[in-house]
Scaffold this active site. Structure first.
Site, PDB file in Angstrom:
ATOM      1  N   SER A 142       0.846  -1.187   0.000  1.00 31.45           N
ATOM      2  CA  SER A 142       0.000   0.000   0.000  1.00 31.45           C
ATOM      3  C   SER A 142       0.882   1.237   0.000  1.00 31.45           C
ATOM      4  O   SER A 142       2.026   1.203   0.478  1.00 31.45           O
ATOM      5  CB  SER A 142      -0.891   0.010   1.250  1.00 31.45           C
ATOM      6  OG  SER A 142      -1.532   1.263   1.421  1.00 31.45           O
ATOM      7  N   TYR A 156      -2.176  -0.374  10.333  1.00 32.55           N
ATOM      8  CA  TYR A 156      -2.282  -0.734   8.914  1.00 32.55           C
ATOM      9  C   TYR A 156      -1.008  -0.344   8.168  1.00 32.55           C
ATOM     10  O   TYR A 156      -0.432  -1.148   7.429  1.00 32.55           O
ATOM     11  CB  TYR A 156      -3.496  -0.045   8.297  1.00 32.55           C
ATOM     12  CG  TYR A 156      -3.651  -0.318   6.812  1.00 32.55           C
ATOM     13  CD1 TYR A 156      -4.185  -1.513   6.361  1.00 32.55           C
ATOM     14  CD2 TYR A 156      -3.246   0.623   5.866  1.00 32.55           C
ATOM     15  CE1 TYR A 156      -4.326  -1.772   5.004  1.00 32.55           C
ATOM     16  CE2 TYR A 156      -3.386   0.383   4.513  1.00 32.55           C
ATOM     17  CZ  TYR A 156      -3.918  -0.817   4.085  1.00 32.55           C
ATOM     18  OH  TYR A 156      -4.040  -1.072   2.745  1.00 32.55           O
TER      19      TYR A 156
END
Length: 252
Positions: A142, A156
């Site tokens: 990501s 995250y």
């Protein structure tokens, strides 16, 4: 470059995984698809075979947090397709809470799914690739991996940074040992999926279709690393890496 005909995708029952399955099927690739929701996998299999009758699609139930099952399912799908040329480690989780606010359970689940489960998938894929001395490992990270991020994104971002480092370490070994196994790390930006449905609207959000097209094009090129879509995420990635942290926190 040799076409990777037999492709395994995890987390294929929705979102980016489902989109990549459709895109690879349209390119005539045989697919091994796995996820927890087998009803959605079966429906996707029927759809893909109807649209592309010349391909093979094998589906298996998989909870990536069941690490032994990861190895068993990857080996079974390898047998189903008579080998695997590419594995896309895509399954992940987006939830999280600020550190120290009493939601260790949510952060632990994110860390386990995004990093430990990804490690199991990389292990299982590389076991197959080492045995055949070929293959392409794709790890979906990501743009959040670029820096430490505040609030709900802290765990995250950390888990995705770990996944990026894991993929780079595998790539480093393949280069050092001159083993013909390619490793690609994808850093998607904001792409509309089930995971992002509850997120705040952003002008940089890309549609699922556009995001998947960019991801598949990057995967097919087999670069070491790719930020997708390239615009605006290549320049944004540079800024994330080099801006002072106090400025990063204002735009994250």
């Amino acid at each position: 470059m040799t076409a990777r005909r037999r492709i395994l995708v995890t987390g294929a029952s929705s979102g980016l995984g489902e989109g990549m399955a459709r895109a690879f099927a349209a390119r005539g690739r045989d697919l091994a698809l796995c996820a927890r929701r087998t009803d959605r996998l079966e429906a996707l299999r029927e759809e893909l075979l109807a649209a592309h009758p010349g391909i093979t699609v094998s589906v298996r139930s998989l909870d990536v947090n069941d690490h032994q099952q990861v190895f068993e399912v990857f080996r079974a799908l390898n047998t189903d397709l008579g080998g695997l040329d590419r594995v896309v480690v895509n399954a992940g989780l987006g939830k999280g809470r600020p550190i120290g606010t009493g939601r260790f359970d949510a952060n632990l689940q994110t860390a386990q799914t995004n990093f430990t489960a990804a490690l199991a998938q990389c292990e299982a894929a590389m076991e197959i690739f080492r045995a055949q001395r070929s293959g392409h490992l794709v790890v979906v990270s990501s743009m959040s991996a670029m820096r430490g991020l505040p609030h709900n994104l802290t765990t995250y971002a950390a888990s995705k940074a770990g996944v990026s480092a894991l993929a780079e370490g595998i790539r480093a070994e393949m280069l050092q040992t001159r083993t013909p196994i390619a490793v690609t790390t994808l850093h998607p930006g904001y792409i509309a999926t089930d995971l992002s449905a509850g997120a705040a609207k952003t002008p940089m959000m890309t549609s699922t279709e556009k995001g998947v097209r960019a991801m598949v094009r990057a995967i097919e090129r087999e670069p070491a690393e790719a930020k997708v879509p390239a615009w605006p995420w290549v320049p944004v990635g540079f800024l994330l890496r080099h801006l002072p942290l106090r400025l990063v926190t204002k735009v994250s």
